[in-house]
Design a protein around this motif. Structure first.
Motif, PDB file in Angstrom:
ATOM      1  N   PRO B 128     -59.247  88.041  38.616  1.00  0.00           N
ATOM      2  CA  PRO B 128     -59.623  86.901  39.417  1.00  0.00           C
ATOM      3  C   PRO B 128     -58.971  87.146  40.714  1.00  0.00           C
ATOM      4  CG  PRO B 128     -59.179  85.924  37.201  1.00  0.00           C
ATOM      5  CD  PRO B 128     -58.875  87.325  37.234  1.00  0.00           C
ATOM      6  N   ASN B 131     -59.891  88.333  44.533  1.00  0.00           N
ATOM      7  CA  ASN B 131     -60.468  87.693  45.585  1.00  0.00           C
ATOM      8  C   ASN B 131     -59.596  87.199  46.821  1.00  0.00           C
ATOM      9  OD1 ASN B 131     -62.766  88.183  44.017  1.00  0.00           O
ATOM     10  ND2 ASN B 131     -63.773  86.709  44.929  1.00  0.00           N
ATOM     11  N   PRO B 134     -58.911  90.133  50.728  1.00  0.00           N
ATOM     12  CA  PRO B 134     -60.294  90.500  51.382  1.00  0.00           C
ATOM     13  C   PRO B 134     -60.351  92.105  51.820  1.00  0.00           C
ATOM     14  CG  PRO B 134     -59.628  88.402  52.040  1.00  0.00           C
ATOM     15  CD  PRO B 134     -58.301  89.154  51.622  1.00  0.00           C
ATOM     16  N   ARG B 156     -69.087  90.348  42.730  1.00  0.00           N
ATOM     17  CA  ARG B 156     -68.704  89.318  43.460  1.00  0.00           C
ATOM     18  C   ARG B 156     -67.954  89.223  44.641  1.00  0.00           C
ATOM     19  NH1 ARG B 156     -66.101  85.277  43.916  1.00  0.00           N
ATOM     20  NH2 ARG B 156     -66.712  83.134  43.481  1.00  0.00           N
ATOM     21  N   TYR B 157     -66.885  90.129  44.294  1.00  0.00           N
ATOM     22  CA  TYR B 157     -65.964  90.212  45.815  1.00  0.00           C
ATOM     23  C   TYR B 157     -66.587  90.643  47.053  1.00  0.00           C
ATOM     24  CZ  TYR B 157     -62.214  92.629  48.227  1.00  0.00           C
ATOM     25  OH  TYR B 157     -61.230  92.885  49.217  1.00  0.00           O
ATOM     26  N   HIS B 159     -69.840  90.188  47.764  1.00  0.00           N
ATOM     27  CA  HIS B 159     -70.859  89.055  48.158  1.00  0.00           C
ATOM     28  C   HIS B 159     -70.116  88.143  48.933  1.00  0.00           C
ATOM     29  CE1 HIS B 159     -74.424  90.892  47.220  1.00  0.00           C
ATOM     30  NE2 HIS B 159     -74.485  91.140  45.980  1.00  0.00           N
ATOM     31  N   ALA B 160     -68.938  87.817  48.183  1.00  0.00           N
ATOM     32  CA  ALA B 160     -68.078  86.618  48.737  1.00  0.00           C
ATOM     33  C   ALA B 160     -67.640  87.040  50.059  1.00  0.00           C
ATOM     34  CB  ALA B 160     -66.892  86.407  47.879  1.00  0.00           C
ATOM     35  N   GLY B 161     -67.581  88.234  50.652  1.00  0.00           N
ATOM     36  CA  GLY B 161     -66.920  88.670  51.995  1.00  0.00           C
ATOM     37  C   GLY B 161     -65.954  89.619  51.968  1.00  0.00           C
ATOM     38  N   GLY B 162     -65.526  90.209  50.729  1.00  0.00           N
ATOM     39  CA  GLY B 162     -64.495  91.244  50.386  1.00  0.00           C
ATOM     40  C   GLY B 162     -65.215  92.543  51.319  1.00  0.00           C
ATOM     41  N   PHE B 163     -64.057  93.174  51.617  1.00  0.00           N
ATOM     42  CA  PHE B 163     -64.516  94.550  52.523  1.00  0.00           C
ATOM     43  C   PHE B 163     -63.778  95.626  51.576  1.00  0.00           C
ATOM     44  CE2 PHE B 163     -64.196  97.684  55.774  1.00  0.00           C
ATOM     45  CZ  PHE B 163     -65.207  97.557  56.630  1.00  0.00           C
TER      46      PHE B 163
END
Lengths: 771, 289
Positions: B128, B131, B134, B156-157, B159-163
């Motif tokens: 978890p 996240n 990023p 999920r990572y 879509h949440a804004g991770g690159f």
């Protein structure tokens, strides 16, 4: 109807208290009486001395009591022998004028006494079948009638009142009638009204003038001083201008009579469509209940929002259950400059949060290396090409500035001063973010920027380069929660109401801070606080007004965790909403180079609209020699120009006027130019509608009526006591008067005192066995 | 007869050798996926930044990894995923780890003013705490074999804004595997070529050419720069619905090797320069877009 006190007084003293107030005491004894009195007093002295030496059965106390009683009797007789009299100034019948001012405003239609409208008293008294009161006045005075609401004018037939005036302007009415009657012997003015003045004009100057002219004002108050049951939307505190799509939290104050503890429904309507509702539990009668209601101004343009409490059964006035508010919803895209001194994820996620917001342009300048900058969302290749703006013109183009993690030493002193002036003079919004190079840790203590910030910056100890490389001096995890004010503030309220907002904040993951912030400045408002294992509660989001603008400090370091954190559902929009609301709020009230306002947002048709424009140059210095043109578009689409002139009183302020003739929304466009160069343009709106001010705070305002009467030498009456008015008015200094003596020696009180004193002496002697 | 006997013996030996070789090859390349590491329990706000994830391989755990004792803005985070390839302690995700990460960080800290943590930071996709970082780097995706939990974690990572930056995989065989894995992570999202005028090529350094960076051996020996049938390098990307770049794919090139061997005087400067420039650009872009 006279009070029992007046009746008793009149019985004992022969005349009413008013006569003693108005008259002066004089004595009419002849010189013979005076000489005789002196001789008697002189003769009494040896007698008293002799009496003192008499020895008998009486004690010293008995002699004192008897002496006092006997002396009082003698003095009372002496008083009567002196022929005391009250000298009064009374009017000569039909030789003086009286101005009768009749309230013709709408509040006189309120039927709050015996289900009769207030105006019925006027109709009954001065109508075709004149009442006793009217005849009594007409017997003594020449009557001149005036009707008044917003203005005052002569009235030939009192029956012709319509009670349709949209305002009550008491001081103007008094001034106007006094001026009109200035050339006649004026005995006084009679004001018949509910006193519900809503002109916002002070009466003090008018009262001073009336005092100087010796014009007494007799006021007759109509209506109830307190309604039995009524709910009123007393105040709505809403911005005049917002960005389209902005969340608004508007403060609504509700007053009530007879609805203690009851729950009512408050609706907000946008052009007839309900945009939010909430239940409001009304507090005790003496207190106004203030609630904050949240809604979104979705559609651009001039919008009339209605704040309305559903009428309840038994209310005396239902027209005061709603207030209208004209809000200019701007479809603009104000520019905000975000300067970040190092690559940070905050920048990425703030950009993402507001990227879909069509009413915000976030221009980013990120320092990525010692002298290397990344520019994002600039309008042209030149914008910010040499880094952070170096001139006021360049900086003041933006409406807001966000300072990220950038050390104070990056800026020159002039740039720091410019940032300060950006808030205080330009009226912009400044938001400073937490970070390893922010606030005290960034060396801002003692700089001009520190003056602007809403938090107190403590000077930090110098850190060596090795220490800097080793990491930040301070680090703490923070669970963020709103303050009581923050739960209903437009930036920090999430959810329809306070409870929903508080619950939402409770689920937000913890963040971190790298800045020690312990104190906020006096006058600053804290919206969010945070606490954690390492620190007690410390401010997280604080703002204050500073000069013409506002400044806010967000002391956390990683708000992006509200977007990325594993516990936050992907569909959750809290991070986006928080930043959109914060940035919109930051730039919502930032003035442009040219601004236009009207004194009020609502005028009655025919009422003068005063338009004011403020004109600045591109450095936001006031311009007094601009050519300012106003153009008004009427609700039917016609256009006309209004001349606008510099007011002289205030730098950069221009004024123009127009009279609205139609009902509806008027658009006012103002342009300003100097020496052929356009300085800017602005659009404002105002509404022309029949005003309903008369129904607000419409209870009879006795204190104001009493004040007018007492300060001018008149009296205040109600329907019950007004029958004394004609007689009271006859004792006046104004108008054509004669001096009149009224004997006082035959007052019943004198007789009762004589009998009482003599009887007391006799009784005392009997009691003490001295008779 | 003797000849026939010798032929039979030779054939038998050849068969045994062939079978043995085949078995070895199968064992080396087609080994079944390792068990998915159990995701650790969610920890408090800072704990995972300072502690090594439990799910890292033995190899990684045996290496001296400096545990950060101070918070940093940026952690060069490597995705520790499940893959087909495993030899003793060696897993596909840990190729060039941690030397490449450390050497790149040295350059990154020197070339930019980014407050970057000095050492490597490998995090399982099921953690978890992933996240909290990023930016994510991963290699050898041609051997990626994600568990369902890893697929969900990475989706999920992103879509949440991770690159995510992908590096070091070659040829059509590995591409096919990667594509299959990516379709599990982001079904329906197309992979597109990133043109040279995309901001990722000029947000810090102005990169004007996509260079094929060979592995260290071929690079120092001056041999061919390609591997397998990966003759042409490409930088590709996957965008989200709003047109935001989520994944950068470096195919037929090996930036990690260039970082890892940049200090070697025999390693061509051209490759390490390009690798550092692209690496810096990826991070600056990821932190601003």
């Amino acid at each position: 109807m006279a009070s029992w006190f007046e009746n008793v007084f009149e019985f004992l003293f022969k005349y009413r208290p008013l006569l003693f107030e108005r008259g002066t005491l004089s004595f009419g004894a002849s010189w013979v009486v005076l000489v005789a009195s002196v001789v008697a007093v002189v003769a009494a002295v040896p007698l008293l001395l002799r009496y003192r030496d008499v020895r008998g059965k009486s004690s010293a106390r008995d002699r004192v009591v008897l002496t006092v009683l006997r002396t009082a009797v003698l003095l009372l007789v002496l008083f009567c022998l002196f022929r005391p009299a009250l000298v009064l100034s009374t009017v000569v019948p039909q030789r003086s004028f009286v101005g009768i001012l009749l309230d013709d405003s709408r509040s006189m239609q309120i039927a709050d006494v015996d289900e009769q409208p207030r105006g019925a008293f006027i109709q009954e008294t001065f109508g075709p079948e004149s009442s006793v009161l009217a005849r009594a006045l007409a017997d003594k005075f020449m009557l001149r009638f005036f009707r008044f609401s917003e203005s005052a004018e002569r009235l030939n037939d009192p029956a012709g009142l319509s009670f349709a005036g949209s305002r009550t302007h008491l001081s103007r009415a008094l001034q106007r009638s006094t001026d009109e009657l200035s050339n006649v012997p004026l005995a006084g003015l009679v004001v018949i009204s509910d006193g519900a003045d809503n002109s916002n004009a002070a009466v003090s100057d008018t009262l001073l003038d009336l005092q100087a002219r010796k014009v007494p004002v007799y006021t007759v108050g109509l209506g109830r001083e307190r309604f039995t049951r009524d709910i009123e939307v007393t105040r709505v505190e809403a911005p005049r201008t917002v960005l389209a799509g902005s969340s608004l939290v508007v403060e609504v104050t509700i007053s009530q009579r007879g609805f203690d503890g009851e729950t009512v429904r408050l609706d907000v309507e946008d052009n007839g469509r309900i945009v939010n509702s909430r239940d409001v539990t009304l507090t005790a009668e003496a207190e106004a209940t203030t609630v904050r209601i949240h809604f979104t101004a979705a559609d651009a343009g001039a919008r009339v929002f209605v704040f309305k409490v559903t009428p309840e059964e038994g209310e005396m006035v239902t027209q005061n259950n709603e207030r209208h508010q004209l809000i200019h919803v701007e479809d603009e895209r104000p520019k905000i400059l975000y300067f970040e001194g190092e690559p940070r994820f905050e920048l990425k996620f703030i950009r993402r949060a507001v990227s879909d917001d069509e009413n915000l342009q976030l221009v980013c300048l990120q320092r990525t290396a010692e002298n290397k900058f990344l520019r994002l969302d600039v309008d042209d290749p030149e914008e910010l090409s040499s880094g952070f703006p170096k001139t006021r013109e360049e900086l003041f183009r933006y409406r807001g500035i966000i300072l990220g993690s950038v050390e104070a030493s990056y800026f020159t002193h002039d740039q720091l001063r410019m940032i300060s002036d950006f808030v205080s003079q330009r009226g912009g919004g400044l938001l400073t973010l937490g970070g390893r190079l922010s606030f005290s840790e960034g060396g801002y203590a003692g700089t001009p920027v520190a003056e602007v910030l809403p938090i107190v910056l403590e000077p930090m100890q110098e850190r060596s380069e090795a220490e800097e490389l080793a990491g930040p001096a301070f680090f703490a995890g923070l669970s963020v929660k709103p303050t009581p004010f923050g739960t209903t503030h437009p930036v920090t309220q999430f959810g329809a109401d306070t409870d929903a907002s508080t619950a939402r904040w409770a689920t937000m993951p913890p963040l971190s801070t790298l800045n020690v912030v312990e104190r906020v400045k006096p006058g600053a408002t804290t919206l969010l606080t945070g606490s954690g294992p390492e620190v007690d509660e410390q401010p997280v989001l604080v703002f204050q007004r500073y000069g013409r603008g506002r400044s806010a400090a967000l002391t956390i370091n990683d708000s992006w965790q509200w977007q990325m954190h594993h516990d936050i559902p992907l569909e959750d929009m809290t991070h986006e909403l928080f930043w959109r609301k914060l940035l919109r709020w930051l730039v919502s009230y930032v003035p442009a180079q040219v601004t236009v306002t009207t004194e009020k947002h609502r005028y009655a048709p025919g009422e003068n609209v005063s338009v004011r424009a403020e004109v600045d140059d591109d450095r936001f210095l006031k311009v007094n020699n601009a050519r300012v043109t106003g153009s008004v578009r009427t609700p039917s689409g016609e256009r006309f120009d209004i001349p606008m002139e510099w007011t002289v009183d205030k730098d950069g302020e221009y004024q123009g006027n127009f009279l609205p003739s139609e009902k509806g929304i008027y658009e006012i466009d103002v342009t300003a130019a100097r020496e052929g160069v356009e300085l800017g343009a602005a659009t404002g709106y105002t509404e022309s509608q029949e005003l309903d001010d008369e129904y607000f705070q419409a209870e009879m305002r006795a204190p104001l009526m009493q004040r007018i009467a007492s300060e001018t030498g008149g009296r205040f009456y109600t329907r019950e006591t007004v029958d004394r008015l004609p007689e009271d008015m006859s004792y006046t200094e104004g108008g054509t008067t004669i001096r009149e003596r009224r004997d006082l020696w035959d007052m019943p009180i004198v007789f009762f005192l004589l009998v009482g004193l003599v009887g007391s002496e006799w009784g005392y002697r009997k009691l003490r066995g001295l008779a | 007869m003797a000849l026939q006997k010798r032929w039979k013996l030779s054939s038998a030996v050849a068969v045994v050798l062939a079978v043995g070789l085949g078995f070895v090859c199968f064992a080396a390349t087609a080994r079944p996926p390792v068990a998915t590491p159990e995701p650790p329990q969610s920890t408090d706000a800072q704990q995972s930044i300072f502690t090594l994830p439990e799910a890292l391989s033995d190899q990684a755990r045996r290496r001296p990894i400096a545990v950060p004792n101070v918070p940093r803005e940026f952690y060069f985070t490597r995705a520790a995923y499940t893959g087909y390839y495993r030899f003793r302690d060696f897993r596909s995700w840990s190729v060039d780890f941690p030397k490449a990460d450390r050497q790149f960080l040295i350059g990154l800290r020197r070339l930019t003013n980014l407050d970057a943590y000095e050492a490597e930071n490998a995090v399982p996709l099921t953690d978890p705490d992933l996240n909290k970082y990023p930016f994510l780097y991963t290699v050898e995706v041609g051997y990626m074999a994600l568990s369902e939990a890893e697929v969900v974690g990475l989706r999920r990572y992103l879509h949440a804004g991770g690159f995510l930056v992908i590096d070091d995989f070659w040829g059509s065989f590995e591409w096919e595997n990667f594509q299959n894995q990516l379709q599990r992570i982001l079904p329906g999202y197309p992979i597109v070529d990133l043109p040279l005028d995309h901001p990722i090529f000029n947000c810090f350094y102005n990169v004007q050419e996509i260079v094929q960076v060979p592995n260290v051996g071929q690079g120092m020996q001056g041999g061919p720069t390609w591997e397998s049938d990966g003759y042409y390098p490409a930088v590709k990307g996957v965008f989200d619905e709003q047109g935001r770049l989520m994944v950068v794919i470096n195919w037929n090139t090996d930036l990690g090797d260039a970082w890892e061997w940049a200090e070697n005087p025999y390693y061509p400067l051209k490759f390490s320069t390009y690798a550092y420039q692209m690496g810096v650009n990826f991070i600056i872009y990821a932190m601003s877009h």
